[in-house]
Design an enzyme around this catalytic site. Structure first.
Site, PDB file in Angstrom:
ATOM      1  N   GLY A 226       0.828  -1.110   0.195  1.00  0.00           N
ATOM      2  CA  GLY A 226      -0.046   0.013  -0.106  1.00  0.00           C
ATOM      3  C   GLY A 226       0.799   1.435   0.124  1.00  0.00           C
ATOM      4  O   GLY A 226       1.999   1.275  -0.333  1.00  0.00           O
ATOM      5  N   SER A 227       0.306   2.233   0.458  1.00  0.00           N
ATOM      6  CA  SER A 227       1.158   3.472   0.474  1.00  0.00           C
ATOM      7  C   SER A 227       2.288   3.612   1.635  1.00  0.00           C
ATOM      8  O   SER A 227       2.234   2.996   2.467  1.00  0.00           O
ATOM      9  CB  SER A 227       0.044   4.757   1.066  1.00  0.00           C
ATOM     10  OG  SER A 227      -0.223   4.577   2.101  1.00  0.00           O
ATOM     11  N   GLY A 231       2.420   2.322   5.320  1.00  0.00           N
ATOM     12  CA  GLY A 231       3.327   1.109   5.562  1.00  0.00           C
ATOM     13  C   GLY A 231       4.474   1.340   6.606  1.00  0.00           C
ATOM     14  O   GLY A 231       4.521   0.528   7.425  1.00  0.00           O
ATOM     15  N   GLU A 248       5.233  -3.448   0.567  1.00  0.00           N
ATOM     16  CA  GLU A 248       5.620  -2.934  -0.585  1.00  0.00           C
ATOM     17  C   GLU A 248       5.120  -1.973  -0.821  1.00  0.00           C
ATOM     18  O   GLU A 248       3.840  -1.963  -0.614  1.00  0.00           O
ATOM     19  CB  GLU A 248       5.073  -4.332  -1.514  1.00  0.00           C
ATOM     20  CG  GLU A 248       6.111  -5.318  -1.648  1.00  0.00           C
ATOM     21  CD  GLU A 248       7.184  -5.098  -2.332  1.00  0.00           C
ATOM     22  OE1 GLU A 248       7.337  -4.135  -3.017  1.00  0.00           O
ATOM     23  OE2 GLU A 248       8.328  -5.602  -2.057  1.00  0.00           O
ATOM     24  N   GLU A 383       4.729  10.276  -5.435  1.00  0.00           N
ATOM     25  CA  GLU A 383       4.076   9.285  -6.049  1.00  0.00           C
ATOM     26  C   GLU A 383       2.502  10.016  -6.196  1.00  0.00           C
ATOM     27  O   GLU A 383       1.880  10.171  -5.164  1.00  0.00           O
ATOM     28  CB  GLU A 383       4.116   8.104  -5.248  1.00  0.00           C
ATOM     29  CG  GLU A 383       3.261   6.955  -6.079  1.00  0.00           C
ATOM     30  CD  GLU A 383       3.217   5.562  -5.409  1.00  0.00           C
ATOM     31  OE1 GLU A 383       2.858   5.510  -4.274  1.00  0.00           O
ATOM     32  OE2 GLU A 383       3.658   4.452  -6.156  1.00  0.00           O
TER      33      GLU A 383
HETATM   34  P1  ADP Z   1      -3.809   3.418  -0.679  1.00  0.00           P
HETATM   35  O1  ADP Z   1      -3.838   4.845  -0.169  1.00  0.00           O
HETATM   36  O2  ADP Z   1      -3.391   3.028  -2.090  1.00  0.00           O
HETATM   37  O3  ADP Z   1      -5.409   3.152  -0.496  1.00  0.00           O
HETATM   38  P2  ADP Z   1      -3.268   2.244   2.160  1.00  0.00           P
HETATM   39  O4  ADP Z   1      -1.925   2.266   2.350  1.00  0.00           O
HETATM   40  O5  ADP Z   1      -4.059   3.362   2.719  1.00  0.00           O
HETATM   41  O6  ADP Z   1      -3.079   2.785   0.120  1.00  0.00           O
HETATM   42  O7  ADP Z   1      -4.100   0.980   1.992  1.00  0.00           O
HETATM   43  C1  ADP Z   1      -3.304  -0.292   1.603  1.00  0.00           C
HETATM   44  C2  ADP Z   1      -4.088  -1.350   2.712  1.00  0.00           C
HETATM   45  O8  ADP Z   1      -3.701  -1.058   3.873  1.00  0.00           O
HETATM   46  C3  ADP Z   1      -5.522  -1.285   2.616  1.00  0.00           C
HETATM   47  O9  ADP Z   1      -6.015  -2.671   2.852  1.00  0.00           O
HETATM   48  C4  ADP Z   1      -5.899  -0.398   3.660  1.00  0.00           C
HETATM   49  O10 ADP Z   1      -7.496  -0.752   3.994  1.00  0.00           O
HETATM   50  C5  ADP Z   1      -5.011  -0.902   4.553  1.00  0.00           C
HETATM   51  N1  ADP Z   1      -4.848   0.120   5.786  1.00  0.00           N
HETATM   52  C6  ADP Z   1      -5.082   1.587   5.515  1.00  0.00           C
HETATM   53  N2  ADP Z   1      -4.741   2.211   6.861  1.00  0.00           N
HETATM   54  C7  ADP Z   1      -4.157   1.106   7.656  1.00  0.00           C
HETATM   55  C8  ADP Z   1      -3.780   0.986   9.161  1.00  0.00           C
HETATM   56  N3  ADP Z   1      -3.783   2.056   9.730  1.00  0.00           N
HETATM   57  N4  ADP Z   1      -3.485  -0.204   9.451  1.00  0.00           N
HETATM   58  C9  ADP Z   1      -3.655  -1.405   8.776  1.00  0.00           C
HETATM   59  N5  ADP Z   1      -3.785  -1.254   7.625  1.00  0.00           N
HETATM   60  C10 ADP Z   1      -4.165  -0.062   6.927  1.00  0.00           C
END
Ligand code: ADP
Length: 492
Positions: A226-227, A231, A248, A383
């Site tokens: 994810g972002s 991460g 990643e 990005e």
């Molecule tokens: P994007 O901005 O591309 O959606 P994120 O990093 O927000 O990327 O999301 C990637 C994944 O991480 C998704 O499944 C999202 O629900 C999850 N996610 C977002 N915030 C959290 C958090 N605080 N803890 C665990 N998982 C999260």
């Protein structure tokens, strides 16, 4: 309208709170279903189920685990078209790309299925007589897979299949924008004969669902894509309980076009890498570093091709570029157009929300190109995760490589050149996880390690043999058959 459920311990279950969230088609605004908004009680139930299943699954011989993955591969092949259509409806990318996404999962199923008869450890000579030593891979335990929406089937398979072949059990939390694709994948895993509780799926957003999962004391490994912002947070939180974390994250990938490049080939690679999946790939090309001598010629060929890209519903085979995933992301992409203009870059084409006809119902953005971009500008550093490409002019390969390496990410890079010396220098000096020679920045194959340098990750790799490292512990077993106490390293 369907209300879907979590799948925990082999049973479909609603959330204990009864809360749900909606899933929309980003091309049409159509509501596809309601999904459980899971919290503590649901995550806890999923982890308990995974823990119970682990006691049995780790003892299933790895070749038998592999046979289940082979059947998963067969079922995914049989259902490829239907999975691809679901995915296109749910997140928008065009059918040929969603078919490719499913194919990555099929490839991973067969590749990791084969690992069931390998999972190589090693033996080496030991220093004492009548003694042997062997190093073997053990499963780690409970794996939390937290996945994004841009590869809704491929990424869960990249995490789950190596984890499964190694004998781990799983709680999968897919992105809130793509729950249905993940649910269909889990259905096929069970149709293939996976024992109850080995994979559990819980739906919900980052907060509370993901947040509860990463903090659960019984989770041993977190595999996250994810972002970078999320991460980093996951890594910091997981460190408090020493969980293993594989991350990643983002990219700011560049295509370098040298003065001897085949420009027609470069244009094809740039178009596919920059605007495929509407630019929403971590390996998407968002910078072109073009040699001054061929800059005008490249732009002359590239710009009309960008302007000819057809926006639309990904289910229409004529569409080249689908929608952006959601309103928030659309606003973010457009805000970067404003940033680029304010920074003094030249907006060559695009730069606007597309609203004509049926496009008004979805989140469409015109494929965008900026020229006269300086390497330090925000549009060349951050990005964007959308169909926005920056063209930077370079005068030498050294300059191109320095600019290529000069961002906080290091996932994928490409060079177009006919000169073997350029190829060798780029191979040596580009600090990246993936380098393409005479091809765009996307299209990784699953038998190789996937991941990046700098802020793209935390040193781990997915896929290939390296993918097993995240999900296994090395165990070393010494057998002493001398019948007496032998002391290693001690002079007698
Ligand atoms: P994007 O901005 O591309 O959606 P994120 O990093 O927000 O990327 O999301 C990637 C994944 O991480 C998704 O499944 C999202 O629900 C999850 N996610 C977002 N915030 C959290 C958090 N605080 N803890 C665990 N998982 C999260």
């Amino acid at each position: 309208m369907t209300t879907f459920q979590n799948f925990i311990g082999g049973k479909w279950q609603s959330t204990q709170s009864g809360h749900t969230f909606p899933n929309y088609n980003p091309a049409t605004g159509e509501l596809l279903g309601e999904f459980p908004l899971s919290d503590h009680a649901d995550i806890d139930a999923a982890v308990v189920a995974a823990r119970a299943a682990f006691a049995r699954w780790r003892l299933v011989p790895a070749p038998k685990r592999g046979e289940i993955l082979y059947r998963v591969g067969e079922l995914m092949t049989r259902h490829k078209e239907e999975l691809a259509r679901t995915m296109t409806q749910e997140m928008g990318k065009v059918l040929k790309e969603t078919r490719g996404d499913v194919q990555e999962g099929i490839d991973m199923a067969y590749y990791m299925g084969g690992e069931g008869r390998r999972l190589f450890g090693y033996t080496v000579p030991v220093e004492l007589p009548n003694k042997t030593g062997m190093a073997m891979r053990d499963p780690v335990g409970i794996v939390a897979c937290i996945t994004p929406w841009n590869f809704p089937i491929a990424i869960p398979t990249w995490k789950m299949f190596p984890a499964l072949i190694a004998g781990n059990t799983i709680v999968l939390k897919p992105a809130e924008d793509t729950p249905l694709s993940a649910l269909r994948l889990v259905e096929l895993l069970y149709e293939a004969g996976l024992p109850e509780g080995v994979v559990n799926i819980v739906f919900g957003p980052g907060r509370p669902t993901g947040e509860v999962l990463i903090h659960h004391p019984e989770v041993n490994v977190i595999s996250f894509t994810g972002s970078t912002e999320t991460g980093r947070h996951v890594a910091v939180e997981a460190a408090k309980s020493l969980k293993r974390v594989s991350l990643e994250m983002g990219g700011k990938n560049a295509v370098m076009v040298m003065d001897d490049a085949d420009l027609d080939l470069a244009v094809e690679g740039i178009l596919w890498s920059a605007y495929g999946t509407t630019g929403q790939r971590c390996t998407a090309c968002s910078r072109v570093l073009v040699h001054r001598a061929v800059r005008e010629a490249l732009l002359e060929k590239l710009v009309p091709r960008i302007e000819a890209l057809r926006l639309g519903n990904g289910l229409d085979e004529q569409t080249d570029v689908g929608p952006i995933i959601n309103a928030k992301q659309l606003a973010k992409v457009h805000s970067y157009t404003e940033v680029g203009k304010a920074e003094g870059a030249t907006l060559v084409t695009g730069g606007a929300v597309a609203q004509d006809g049926p496009l008004a119902k979805g989140y469409f953005y015109r494929p965008t190109l900026f020229s006269n971009v300086q390497p330090s500008m925000r549009i060349a550093q951050e990005e964007i995760f959308g169909p926005t490409l920056s063209v930077i002019t370079i005068d030498s390969l050294d300059e191109a490589i320095a600019i290529n390496n000069g961002t906080k990410y290091g996932l994928s890079s490409a060079i177009y050149t006919q000169n073997i010396n350029n190829v060798q220098c780029a191979t040596r000096d580009v600090t990246t996880g993936i380098l393409y020679i005479n091809s765009g920045t996307t299209g990784a194959e699953i038998q190789f390690p996937f991941g990046g340098t700098r802020g793209t990750g935390n040193g781990h790799r997915e896929a290939g043999l390296a993918g097993l490292d995240v999900f296994t512990e090395w165990k070393v077993v010494y057998t002493d058959y001398s019948g007496k106490l032998q002391k290693a390293q001690i002079d007698e």
